[in-house]
Design an enzyme around this catalytic site. Structure first.
Site, PDB file in Angstrom:
ATOM      1  N   GLU A   1       0.811  -1.217   0.000  1.00 58.07           N
ATOM      2  CA  GLU A   1       0.000   0.000   0.000  1.00 58.07           C
ATOM      3  C   GLU A   1       0.848   1.271   0.000  1.00 58.07           C
ATOM      4  O   GLU A   1       0.609   2.182  -0.786  1.00 58.07           O
ATOM      5  CB  GLU A   1      -0.930   0.012   1.230  1.00 58.07           C
ATOM      6  CG  GLU A   1      -2.106  -0.934   1.135  1.00 58.07           C
ATOM      7  CD  GLU A   1      -3.188  -0.420   0.187  1.00 58.07           C
ATOM      8  OE1 GLU A   1      -3.143   0.769  -0.184  1.00 58.07           O
ATOM      9  OE2 GLU A   1      -4.072  -1.217  -0.173  1.00 58.07           O
ATOM     10  N   SER A   2       1.810   1.354   0.900  1.00 59.27           N
ATOM     11  CA  SER A   2       2.549   2.609   1.086  1.00 59.27           C
ATOM     12  C   SER A   2       4.057   2.435   1.126  1.00 59.27           C
ATOM     13  O   SER A   2       4.776   3.428   1.218  1.00 59.27           O
ATOM     14  CB  SER A   2       2.106   3.275   2.386  1.00 59.27           C
ATOM     15  OG  SER A   2       2.524   2.502   3.509  1.00 59.27           O
TER      16      SER A   2
END
Length: 754
Positions: free
Chosen positions: A629-630
Site C-alpha cells: 500500500e505505502s
C-alpha cells in the site's frame, strides 16, 4: 512412461515449512555464509595519491568517531526543537578534540541555515573548519548559501572565487556556478556573469541557460537573451525554466514565443509524449491551422490524440472520424484513428460500432501495432463483461498473428486461462504448455507451470504434477505461484517425479554475479558514510550515487541503507527493486542480509504486531499489505485521498475511530503510524471476518471494494480461492493480492522469530 526419481527439492521444502511455522527459529541464516570473489573487500589504497590517502584516513577517523551522532543529528535536522539544538551542541563540545566535534558543528550550522538563522549558521560552520580538508566544498558552498540569505554578494563572490578549480570533483560545482553568476549580476557585473556562464554551457542545462539569458538581458544584450529564452521554450519544454522563459518573453513584448513551424511541432510532440496533454492541445490547435498540407494528417492525428487524452472526447472523435475516412492519410494514421474510435465506442458501450471498427482495422492494417492494441483492449472489455468466449478469441488473435509481438505473452496466457475456466481441458493443456515453450521468460510462465500441474493432479498423474511444481519452485523460488506449488507438493508427496519434455525449455532466472561490497578506498563512499552519520542524508545519497561509473550493485545497497536510516523505507525498497529486479527468484543466501532487510523492512514493528494480534491478524500479512500500500511511508497520500501506512480513506478512518472510541479524531491523525495501524488493522479484520477468514477475498476487497469482490464471486463458479485470484478481472487487484500473499511468505522466512 515417465522416469521416476527422488524429488531433489524435498530438503528445501522442509526448511521452508519449518521457517514459516510460528515459534520455529533458526531455519533461515541471518547472513550469508557463502563467500564469493565479489564479497571480498577490495584493498587498493596503494592506488591513491598521498593527499588522497590522507583524506581517506581523515574520513575514516571522522566516520568512526561520529558513529553515535546520527540519532540526535536526525532529530535536529528533521524537527529542529530547542532541546535537539542543545543536545548536538553539547555533543560537539564533548568531542571538540576528535573529528566528531567539527561534524556536529556542521550539523548545527546546516540546521540554523534551514531555520534562516544565517549569522549563527556561519558561526557554527566556522567551528567546523577542521573538516575543511575532507568536506571543504560543503563548508564553502553552505557558507555562500548563508551569505545569499543575508544578500551579501561580496562575500559570496569571495568565498566561491575559484570554487571549481579548488574542488573539481565537488557535487556543488553546478550550484556554485549558478550562485556565483547570480552574485556577479546582482553586484552590477552582468557582463562578467554572462561570460562566466558561457564557459559552463556544456552539457546543456535549462537552469544555466535561463541564468545566462537573465544576465544578457541585464547587460542590455536583448537579442542574445531572446534567442536563449526561445530555445528554452521550444527545445526544453518539460523544464520549469521553459514556462519562465515564456513569461520573460511576454514581458519583452512577445505574446507567443517566436519559433519556426518545426520548433513548434517538436515542442508539441514532446509535450504529448510526456503526458502534458493540456499544453499539447494548446500547441497543436494552432499548428493544425498552419501546417503544410503534406503533413496535415499526421498533425491532426497527434492533435486528436492529445484531445482524447485530455478527456475532450467529442472533439477528438470528430477529428478521428474525418481522419479514418481520409484516403490521403497514410494507413498508419488511419489505423491510429480507428483504434481511438474503437476506444470511444467501448467507452460508450456501443458494441456494434466497436465490432465494425475492429473489422475495419483488421482489413486496413492487420500488422499494425494499433490493431494489436485494439485486440488487447477488446479482450479486456469482454473479460470485464464476463463474456469469456469473446475475450479469449480476441486474446488468441493477438498471438496467432504475431507470436513474438509486444502483447503476445500476456495475451497467450489470458487465452490459456480462459480456456481452462471454460472447461476446454485439451485446449487449456496445450496452451499452458505452449506458454512454457514459447514464452519461458515471460511473467506468466510461472502461472502456466502451476495450472498445468493442477491439471495433471486432476488427471491423477501425480508424477507429472510433481515435475511441474518442482520446476516452478526451482525457477521461480519465491513467486506467488512457486509458494502455491510447494504447498501442493507437500500434499502429494516428494517422490516419483515425471519428466515432461516441455520443462527443458525453461532456464533458471537466477542472478548474475554481483559485487555487493564497495571498494574500501573509494573517497565518495567514505564521504557518504560520514555525511550519513551526520544525518545529512540527501548529500550522502548524492555522494554514493556519484561514486562509480554505471550502477554497480553496491551503490544501490549503500543508497538503500541511507534511505532506510533516514526513515525513507519506500525509497529504499524502490532503489533495490530497480537494482535487483529478479530478487524473488533468488535463494536467501544469494543476496546479502541487508538487501533482504531493506527490501522487506519492519519499521513500527511493535505497534504493528500489537494491533495485528489484537485483531487476530497475522502480523507478517499486515506488514506485507503495508509494503504494497505505502511501502512504509507514513505520509503517503494517494490521488483517491487514501492516507498513511495502510492507506485509509478519511471516511473509513472516522468510522474505525468511532468504533475504537478514539476521541477527537481528525483526518491528519491517519499520518500518525500508531493510529493508522490501530484503525487499519481493525478495518482489515472486518473484511477478513466478512469473508469468513479467507484473506484473498479480503485483500481483493481492500483494493477494489467489497461490492466488486462479491459481484466477481457471485458471477463465477470457482473451484477454489486460487481460481478466484487468477480470475480477478482488474490487473491491479489481481497482482495486489498475489504480491501480498507472496511477500508474507518472505517476511516469515526472513524473520522466523517474529
Amino acid at each position: 512412461m515417465a522416469v521416476r526419481r527422488l524429488l531433489t527439492i524435498s530438503s528445501f521444502l522442509l526448511v521452508l515449512v519449518l521457517a514459516i511455522q510460528p515459534g520455529v527459529s533458526g531455519a533461515v541464516p541471518q547472513s550469508s555464509k557463502k563467500k564469493t570473489k565479489s564479497s571480498k573487500k577490495q584493498t587498493h589504497s596503494s592506488r591513491l595519491s598521498p593527499a588522497a590517502l590522507r583524506k581517506l584516513q581523515h574520513m575514516n577517523r571522522a566516520f568512526v568517531a561520529s558513529a553515535d551522532l546520527k540519532p540526535m543529528a536526525q532529530q535536529l535536522l528533521q524537527f529542529r526543537p530547542a532541546q535537539a539544538y542543545a543536545g548536538v551542541e553539547a555533543y560537539a563540545r564533548k568531542h571538540q578534540k576528535d573529528e566528531a566535534g567539527p561534524l556536529a558543528w556542521m550539523v548545527l550550522g546546516y540546521a540554523h541555515y534551514l531555520d534562516k538563522d544565517y549569522a549563527q549558521s556561519l558561526t557554527d560552520f566556522q567551528k567546523a573548519n577542521a573538516l575543511q580538508p575532507v568536506l571543504g566544498d560543503y563548508l564553502d558552498y553552505l557558507r555562500a548559501s548563508d551569505y545569499e540569505g543575508q544578500q551579501d554578494t561580496t562575500s559570496i563572490l569571495k568565498i566561491l572565487q575559484g570554487f571549481e578549480e579548488k574542488y573539481p570533483d565537488s557535487l556543488f560545482v553546478h550550484d556554485a556556478t549558478l550562485l556565483y553568476a547570480d552574485a556577479q549580476a546582482a553586484s552590477g557585473s552582468p557582463q562578467k556573469a554572462a561570460a562566466f556562464l558561457e564557459k559552463h554551457r556544456q552539457p546543456t542545462r535549462a537552469d544555466i541557460e535561463f541564468a545566462l539569458a537573465k544576465a544578457y538581458l541585464k547587460a542590455g544584450e536583448t537579442t542574445k537573451a531572446t534567442e536563449i529564452y526561445r530555445r528554452l521554450f521550444y527545445e526544453m519544454p518539460l523544464s520549469p525554466e521553459a514556462d519562465n522563459a515564456a513569461v520573460e518573453l511576454h514581458n519583452m513584448g512577445e505574446a507567443v514565443p517566436a519559433g519556426s513551424f518545426e520548433q513548434r511541432h517538436a515542442r508539441a510532440s514532446m509535450l504529448l509524449k510526456n503526458k502534458r496533454y493540456t499544453q499539447a492541445v494548446a500547441e497543436f490547435s494552432s499548428l493544425v491551422e498552419q501546417g503544410p498540407s503534406a503533413s496535415l494528417p499526421e498533425l491532426q492525428v497527434e492533435f486528436a490524440t492529445a484531445l482524447y487524452r485530455d478527456r475532450k472526447r467529442d472533439e477528438a472523435k470528430k477529428l478521428f472520424d474525418a481522419l479514418s475516412q481520409n484516403q490521403n492519410a497514410s494507413a498508419e494514421v488511419r489505423a491510429q484513428a480507428l483504434y481511438f474510435l474503437a476506444e470511444v465506442a467501448r467507452d460508450k458501450d456501443d458494441r456494434d460500432r466497436h465490432s465494425q471498427l475492429i473489422s475495419q482495422l483488421r482489413t486496413l492494417a492487420p500488422d499494425s501495432v494499433w490493431f494489436q492494441e485494439a485486440l488487447l483492449s477488446a479482450g479486456n472489455m469482454y473479460l470485464l463483461r464476463k463474456d469469456m468466449e469473446s475475450a479469449q478469441r480476441f486474446y488468441a488473435e493477438i498471438f496467432e498473428r504475431q507470436r513474438n509481438g509486444r502483447f503476445s505473452p500476456y495475451a497467450h496466457w489470458k487465452a490459456a486461462w480462459l480456456n481452462y475456466r471454460l472447461g476446454k481441458k485439451d485446449d487449456a493443456k496445450r496452451l499452458f504448455e505452449e506458454q512454457i515453450a514459447f514464452y519461458p521468460g515471460s511473467a506468466e510462465a510461472a502461472n502456466a507451470l502451476y495450472w498445468r500441474g493442477r491439471m495433471a493432479e486432476e488427471d491423477h498423474d501425480l508424477p507429472v504434477a510433481r515435475a511441474y511444481y518442482q520446476k516452478l519452485s526451482e525457477n521461480f523460488r519465491y513467486f506467488y505461484y512457486a509458494n502455491l506449488g510447494r504447498d501442493r507438493l507437500i500434499k502429494i508427496g516428494f517422490t516419483d517425479v515425471g519428466e515432461p519434455p516441455v520443462l527443458n525449455k525453461l532456464k533458471p532466472l537466477g542472478l548474475p554475479a554481483q559485487t555487493w561490497e564497495p571498494p574500501v578506498d573509494n573517497l565518495r563512499v567514505k564521504r557518504a558514510q560520514v555525511l550519513a552519520n551526520a544525518a545529512l542524508y540527501d548529500f550522502a545519497v548524492k555522494e554514493i550515487q556519484a561514486a562509480a561509473e554505471g550502477s554497480p550493485p553496491w551503490e544501490a545497497v549503500g543508497t538503500a541503507q541511507i534511505y532506510a536510516d533516514s526513515g525513507s523505507y519506500n525509497r529504499a525498497i524502490e532503489t533495490l527493486k530497480r537494482a535487483v529486479p529478479n530478487y524473488f527468484s533468488a535463494d536467501l543466501n544469494q543476496l546479502p542480509r541487508p538487501v533482504w532487510e531493506n527490501l522487506f523492512p519492519r519499521p513500527y514493528w511493535e505497534d504493528l504486531k500489537k494491533h495485528s494480534l489484537l485483531n487476530q491478524l497475522d502480523p507478517f500479512l499486515v506488514a506485507s499489505l503495508i509494503r504494497q500500500e505505502s511501502e512504509f511511508n507514513p505520509a503517503a497520500y494517494s490521488r483517491a485521498n487514501a492516507m498513511g501506512l495502510m492507506q485509509l480513506l478519511p471516511t473509513v478512518g472516522k468510522g474505525m475511530a468511532k468504533e475504537v472510541k478514539l476521541r477527537g479524531f481528525s483526518n491528519t491523525e491517519l499520518f500518525v503510524p500508531n493510529i493508522n495501524l490501530q484503525l487499519g488493522t481493525r478495518y482489515f479484520k472486518r473484511m477478513v471476518d466478512h469473508y469468513n477468514g479467507q484473506v484473498e477475498y479480503a485483500l481483493a476487497a481492500y483494493n477494489a471494494g467489497e461490492d466488486r469482490v462479491d459481484e466477481w464471486r457471485k458471477a463465477n463458479n470457482f473451484k477454489d480461492v486460487e481460481e478466484f485470484v487468477e480470475s480477478i478481472p482488474f490487473t491491479e487487484t489481481r497482482e495486489y493480492v498475489q504480491a501480498i500473499k507472496r511477500n508474507a511468505v518472505l517476511y516469515k522466512l526472513l524473520y522466523p522469530k517474529g
